[in-house]
Design a protein around this motif. Structure first.
Motif, PDB file in Angstrom:
ATOM      1  N   LEU A 139      -0.141  -1.215  -0.613  1.00 50.48           N
ATOM      2  CA  LEU A 139      -1.489  -0.849  -0.185  1.00 50.48           C
ATOM      3  C   LEU A 139      -1.502   0.477   0.561  1.00 50.48           C
ATOM      4  O   LEU A 139      -0.561   0.791   1.293  1.00 50.48           O
ATOM      5  N   ARG A 140      -2.567   1.216   0.358  1.00 49.60           N
ATOM      6  CA  ARG A 140      -2.901   2.329   1.246  1.00 49.60           C
ATOM      7  C   ARG A 140      -3.941   1.866   2.256  1.00 49.60           C
ATOM      8  O   ARG A 140      -3.979   2.322   3.388  1.00 49.60           O
ATOM      9  N   ASP A 141      -4.802   0.951   1.774  1.00 44.67           N
ATOM     10  CA  ASP A 141      -5.840   0.382   2.633  1.00 44.67           C
ATOM     11  C   ASP A 141      -6.400  -0.834   1.905  1.00 44.67           C
ATOM     12  O   ASP A 141      -6.097  -1.063   0.720  1.00 44.67           O
ATOM     13  N   ILE A 142      -7.228  -1.625   2.563  1.00 38.88           N
ATOM     14  CA  ILE A 142      -7.897  -2.740   1.898  1.00 38.88           C
ATOM     15  C   ILE A 142      -8.782  -2.168   0.794  1.00 38.88           C
ATOM     16  O   ILE A 142      -9.607  -1.283   1.037  1.00 38.88           O
ATOM     17  N   GLY A 143      -8.564  -2.632  -0.416  1.00 39.02           N
ATOM     18  CA  GLY A 143      -9.300  -2.121  -1.566  1.00 39.02           C
ATOM     19  C   GLY A 143      -8.640  -0.937  -2.237  1.00 39.02           C
ATOM     20  O   GLY A 143      -9.166  -0.402  -3.218  1.00 39.02           O
ATOM     21  N   ASP A 144      -7.475  -0.531  -1.751  1.00 35.71           N
ATOM     22  CA  ASP A 144      -6.755   0.609  -2.337  1.00 35.71           C
ATOM     23  C   ASP A 144      -5.293   0.222  -2.532  1.00 35.71           C
ATOM     24  O   ASP A 144      -4.415   0.559  -1.737  1.00 35.71           O
ATOM     25  N   CYS A 145      -5.054  -0.538  -3.604  1.00 38.42           N
ATOM     26  CA  CYS A 145      -3.706  -1.010  -3.919  1.00 38.42           C
ATOM     27  C   CYS A 145      -3.150  -0.207  -5.099  1.00 38.42           C
ATOM     28  O   CYS A 145      -3.885   0.370  -5.893  1.00 38.42           O
ATOM     29  N   PHE A 146      -1.835  -0.194  -5.222  1.00 43.74           N
ATOM     30  CA  PHE A 146      -1.204   0.529  -6.318  1.00 43.74           C
ATOM     31  C   PHE A 146       0.148  -0.101  -6.631  1.00 43.74           C
ATOM     32  O   PHE A 146       0.717  -0.835  -5.809  1.00 43.74           O
ATOM     33  N   THR A 147       0.644   0.160  -7.827  1.00 41.45           N
ATOM     34  CA  THR A 147       1.963  -0.332  -8.217  1.00 41.45           C
ATOM     35  C   THR A 147       2.966   0.806  -8.172  1.00 41.45           C
ATOM     36  O   THR A 147       2.630   1.972  -8.429  1.00 41.45           O
ATOM     37  N   THR A 148       4.195   0.480  -7.843  1.00 50.23           N
ATOM     38  CA  THR A 148       5.258   1.494  -7.800  1.00 50.23           C
ATOM     39  C   THR A 148       6.608   0.850  -8.089  1.00 50.23           C
ATOM     40  O   THR A 148       6.843  -0.308  -7.738  1.00 50.23           O
ATOM     41  N   ARG A 149       7.484   1.636  -8.730  1.00 49.97           N
ATOM     42  CA  ARG A 149       8.867   1.218  -8.951  1.00 49.97           C
ATOM     43  C   ARG A 149       9.834   2.105  -8.176  1.00 49.97           C
ATOM     44  O   ARG A 149      11.032   2.128  -8.460  1.00 49.97           O
ATOM     45  N   ASP A 150       9.291   2.828  -7.231  1.00 55.19           N
ATOM     46  CA  ASP A 150      10.102   3.795  -6.491  1.00 55.19           C
ATOM     47  C   ASP A 150      10.438   3.317  -5.087  1.00 55.19           C
ATOM     48  O   ASP A 150      10.444   4.106  -4.132  1.00 55.19           O
ATOM     49  N   VAL A 151      10.704   2.041  -4.958  1.00 58.36           N
ATOM     50  CA  VAL A 151      11.078   1.499  -3.653  1.00 58.36           C
ATOM     51  C   VAL A 151      12.575   1.170  -3.680  1.00 58.36           C
ATOM     52  O   VAL A 151      12.997   0.237  -4.383  1.00 58.36           O
ATOM     53  N   PRO A 152      13.396   1.893  -2.973  1.00 56.18           N
ATOM     54  CA  PRO A 152      14.845   1.603  -2.955  1.00 56.18           C
ATOM     55  C   PRO A 152      15.109   0.203  -2.402  1.00 56.18           C
ATOM     56  O   PRO A 152      14.524  -0.199  -1.388  1.00 56.18           O
ATOM     57  N   MET A 153      16.003  -0.519  -3.056  1.00 59.01           N
ATOM     58  CA  MET A 153      16.276  -1.890  -2.644  1.00 59.01           C
ATOM     59  C   MET A 153      16.952  -1.935  -1.275  1.00 59.01           C
ATOM     60  O   MET A 153      16.847  -2.936  -0.558  1.00 59.01           O
ATOM     61  N   GLU A 154      17.618  -0.862  -0.883  1.00 58.37           N
ATOM     62  CA  GLU A 154      18.221  -0.825   0.450  1.00 58.37           C
ATOM     63  C   GLU A 154      17.143  -0.860   1.531  1.00 58.37           C
ATOM     64  O   GLU A 154      17.312  -1.480   2.584  1.00 58.37           O
ATOM     65  N   ILE A 155      16.026  -0.191   1.256  1.00 61.62           N
ATOM     66  CA  ILE A 155      14.913  -0.218   2.205  1.00 61.62           C
ATOM     67  C   ILE A 155      14.309  -1.616   2.259  1.00 61.62           C
ATOM     68  O   ILE A 155      13.966  -2.123   3.338  1.00 61.62           O
ATOM     69  N   VAL A 156      14.210  -2.272   1.090  1.00 58.87           N
ATOM     70  CA  VAL A 156      13.671  -3.634   1.045  1.00 58.87           C
ATOM     71  C   VAL A 156      14.592  -4.572   1.821  1.00 58.87           C
ATOM     72  O   VAL A 156      14.133  -5.429   2.591  1.00 58.87           O
ATOM     73  N   ARG A 157      15.920  -4.394   1.658  1.00 58.47           N
ATOM     74  CA  ARG A 157      16.879  -5.242   2.375  1.00 58.47           C
ATOM     75  C   ARG A 157      16.728  -5.052   3.886  1.00 58.47           C
ATOM     76  O   ARG A 157      16.658  -6.031   4.640  1.00 58.47           O
ATOM     77  N   ASP A 158      16.656  -3.802   4.299  1.00 59.21           N
ATOM     78  CA  ASP A 158      16.507  -3.514   5.731  1.00 59.21           C
ATOM     79  C   ASP A 158      15.189  -4.088   6.261  1.00 59.21           C
ATOM     80  O   ASP A 158      15.145  -4.651   7.369  1.00 59.21           O
ATOM     81  N   PHE A 159      14.144  -3.959   5.466  1.00 56.31           N
ATOM     82  CA  PHE A 159      12.836  -4.479   5.876  1.00 56.31           C
ATOM     83  C   PHE A 159      12.883  -6.000   6.042  1.00 56.31           C
ATOM     84  O   PHE A 159      12.351  -6.552   7.019  1.00 56.31           O
ATOM     85  N   LEU A 160      13.507  -6.703   5.097  1.00 53.36           N
ATOM     86  CA  LEU A 160      13.596  -8.162   5.178  1.00 53.36           C
ATOM     87  C   LEU A 160      14.379  -8.595   6.421  1.00 53.36           C
ATOM     88  O   LEU A 160      14.025  -9.584   7.073  1.00 53.36           O
ATOM     89  N   ILE A 161      15.427  -7.879   6.735  1.00 56.57           N
ATOM     90  CA  ILE A 161      16.210  -8.220   7.921  1.00 56.57           C
ATOM     91  C   ILE A 161      15.368  -8.010   9.176  1.00 56.57           C
ATOM     92  O   ILE A 161      15.376  -8.829  10.112  1.00 56.57           O
ATOM     93  N   ARG A 162      14.619  -6.909   9.214  1.00 55.66           N
ATOM     94  CA  ARG A 162      13.734  -6.661  10.358  1.00 55.66           C
ATOM     95  C   ARG A 162      12.664  -7.748  10.479  1.00 55.66           C
ATOM     96  O   ARG A 162      12.219  -8.059  11.593  1.00 55.66           O
ATOM     97  N   GLU A 163      12.277  -8.329   9.322  1.00 56.97           N
ATOM     98  CA  GLU A 163      11.256  -9.383   9.317  1.00 56.97           C
ATOM     99  C   GLU A 163      11.817 -10.745   9.721  1.00 56.97           C
ATOM    100  O   GLU A 163      11.057 -11.690   9.918  1.00 56.97           O
ATOM    101  N   GLY A 164      13.150 -10.846   9.817  1.00 57.61           N
ATOM    102  CA  GLY A 164      13.726 -12.105  10.284  1.00 57.61           C
ATOM    103  C   GLY A 164      14.769 -12.714   9.390  1.00 57.61           C
ATOM    104  O   GLY A 164      15.315 -13.789   9.709  1.00 57.61           O
ATOM    105  N   CYS A 165      15.091 -12.074   8.264  1.00 59.33           N
ATOM    106  CA  CYS A 165      16.149 -12.601   7.400  1.00 59.33           C
ATOM    107  C   CYS A 165      17.518 -12.314   8.009  1.00 59.33           C
ATOM    108  O   CYS A 165      17.703 -11.332   8.748  1.00 59.33           O
ATOM    109  N   ARG A 166      18.456 -13.147   7.670  1.00 57.18           N
ATOM    110  CA  ARG A 166      19.830 -12.835   8.020  1.00 57.18           C
ATOM    111  C   ARG A 166      20.392 -11.918   6.930  1.00 57.18           C
ATOM    112  O   ARG A 166      19.943 -11.954   5.777  1.00 57.18           O
ATOM    113  N   SER A 167      21.354 -11.122   7.274  1.00 57.87           N
ATOM    114  CA  SER A 167      21.891 -10.125   6.332  1.00 57.87           C
ATOM    115  C   SER A 167      22.799 -10.776   5.296  1.00 57.87           C
ATOM    116  O   SER A 167      23.187 -11.929   5.429  1.00 57.87           O
TER     117      SER A 167
END
Length: 561
Positions: free
Chosen positions: A533-561
């Motif tokens: 999302l950019r904002d409510i009502g402004d969503c988009f699709t992307t394949r340019d999200v590095p999985m390392e960033i997703v892993r780091d984000f999940l850990i910050r959200e409470g996942c164990r590594s």
């Protein structure tokens, strides 16, 4: 006036009725009292009464008996159809039709479009007694009255049952019968219809109370033949299957039911194969319709059966959960699960119709309402501020089970999804399109897989958490202001909905979630698609999200590594 309908009072007792803005069409066999009761109903509604047979005789310049004698029944039916069409296009009235008028397909279509129809249902012995010794009925001049009436009932009753309203009329007085009609009219509400117009197919999502009890009336006009296979699960069967089977039989639809176990386990290759074998053994033709009665699991399974058995047969969705009514029943996605993940085996197969019975939602637990409501919140995030603001203002009522709020939520969500599906039916748009409906689902499917689809985590609960994670990732990547996440989380948490990985007692493994995401069906060229999302009502699709960033984000959200 017929003796059996003699009034018990010269002054009708008052009945509160709404202002009439549409014609009321009375249908039924001869002797049911359409004219006598119709006159009384018209008086009480302050509408003119019109007898179609009288209008036909006036137009033809001779009696109906003479029309039958000189020209035959086909010529009479043709003239009858034209006269009724003219009357329906005129000002509102109470219109009594001949016994055979409603049997004409085109006449029934006209009545559905321009009027409310009421079937005055009457038992055979009563009709035979009323018509005994009476003249001027061409169809009764051919033999024994009771035998002829019985034959007419067998043919006509399943068609009369397609009327909007059914009122039983026996030996009651005119006042009593008229009062029943008026009360039925006052209580009746036309269901809301949300059209889904695709390039090669069109169907309606019909939303209203107690639709399952009248399912035959809604489905008979669209079924290719009056044969159906009903697929449901054990839990739904106990609640709704008898009503559905009775409603189908009422309109002459021959149906057989097949009951599977409840739960996500039924969306398996093994269950699918067994079900296909059972249905083929029982006998199914290419024009036999498969009806899915139940939640998302049943709808997905039944839809895939319909898409594949005999290389495709007609399909109808009757969703009984909030999640299924607002999401999975609309759009034609069907499928079952593979060992590697959810919905990896499937097909697009659009239904003939969707019946969303709001009364069925009364049986749901709050947890099930939460699961469905998460999909409405998702729609609000994609659609824009208006729908999301509606959720903020009315979400508490939806989750408490308020019938009006639930029905309106279903209408709004279906209207939103119909628009998305119409623009991108098979999810082929280069950007955005139907793929936006996957907002939160990349995370949600991984969460479900980590729990083994065993019921501990409902799909909608996973979506609720997935929405938080999708917006949170959008903030982490700098696409979205943190205020949007705060607004979403506030909405979810104040309604005691899952809004993050802290909802789980134990920390989940980030690596395990990433492995499940890697098997997602939206993976392309080794890259996973995210809806952000950019904002409510402004969503988009992307394949340019590095999985390392997703892993780091999940850990910050409470996942164990």
């Amino acid at each position: 006036m017929m003796d059996h309908l003699a009034s018990t009072s010269d002054t009708p007792s008052p009945v509160s009725t709404p202002a009439q803005t549409e014609t009321i069409v009375l249908v039924g066999l001869m002797g049911a009292g359409k004219t006598t009761i119709g006159r009384r109903v018209a008086t009480r509604l302050d509408l003119p009464f019109v007898d179609a047979d009288v209008e036909i005789e006036r137009a033809a310049g001779c009696t109906i008996s003479e029309i039958f004698t000189r020209h035959g029944e086909p010529a009479f039916r043709d003239g009858e159809r034209r006269v009724i069409k003219r009357l329906l296009q005129g000002p509102p009235c109470v219109l009594a039709t001949g016994g055979g008028a409603f049997m004409d397909t085109q006449t029934r279509i006209l009545v559905r479009q321009h009027a409310r129809s009421v079937w005055l249902r009457c038992a055979l012995p009563v009709l035979a007694r009323r018509l005994s010794g009476r003249q001027g009925r061409p169809l009764l001049a051919q033999g024994d009255h009771k035998t002829i009436l019985a034959a007419l009932q067998a043919v006509r009753h399943p068609i009369y049952a397609e009327a909007d309203i059914i009122v039983d009329c026996g030996d009651d007085s005119v006042d009593t019968s008229a009062r029943r009609v008026l009360e039925a009219l006052e209580q009746h509400r036309h269901p809301v219809r949300v059209p889904v117009q695709l390039d090669t197919h069109r169907y309606d999502v019909t939303i209203g109370a107690d639709l399952i009890s009248r399912a035959g009336a809604f489905l008979a006009p669209v079924l290719p033949q009056k044969r159906a296979i009903v697929i449901t699960d054990r839990n739904v069967a106990a609640l709704h299957l008898p009503r559905l089977m009775t409603a189908l039989a009422e309109t002459g639809v021959e149906a057989r039911d097949f009951v599977v176990p409840g739960g996500e386990e039924s969306k398996s290759l093994a269950q699918y194969g067994a079900l296909i074998d059972d249905i083929i053994t029982a006998g199914i033709e290419r024009r036999t319709t498969v009806i899915g009665l139940g939640g998302g699991v049943v709808g997905d399974l039944a839809g895939f059966v319909a898409a594949t058995v005999l290389r495709g047969v007609p399909f109808v969705q009757i969703p009984t959960t909030l999640l299924a009514q607002v999401d999975s029943s609309v759009g034609g996605k069907t499928g079952i699960n593979a060992r590697s993940g959810k919905n990896l085996i499937g097909a697009f197969h659009q239904p003939l119709a969707v019946l969303a019975d709001s009364s069925a939602l009364a049986t749901l637990s709050r947890r099930e309402r939460v699961a469905g409501y998460a999909e409405i919140v998702k729609a609000g995030l994609i659609d824009g501020v208006e729908l999301f603001a509606w959720c903020e203002n009315h979400g508490a009522a939806v989750l408490s089970g308020d019938p009006a709020a639930l029905a309106e939520a279903v209408r709004r969500a279906c209207l939103f999804k119909a628009g998305v599906v119409q623009a991108d039916e098979r999810e082929q748009a280069a950007e955005g399109g139907r793929a936006l409906l996957n907002l939160g689902h990349t995370f949600a499917h991984a969460l479900e897989a980590s729990f083994g689809y065993d019921g501990r985590l409902l799909h909608g609960e996973a979506v609720s958490i997935g929405l938080h994670l999708a917006v949170g990732l959008s903030v982490r990547l700098g696409f979205c202001d943190a205020s949007v996440l705060l607004r979403l989380d506030s909405h979810l948490r104040t309604r005691a909905m899952p809004a993050g990985l802290d909802w789980f007692a134990d920390a989940l493994s980030a690596e395990e979630l990433l492995n499940h995401m890697a098997r997602d069906k939206k993976m392309r060229d080794g890259r996973l698609s995210f809806v952000l999302l950019r904002d409510i009502g402004d969503c988009f699709t992307t394949r340019d999200v590095p999985m390392e960033i997703v892993r780091d984000f999940l850990i910050r959200e409470g996942c164990r590594s």
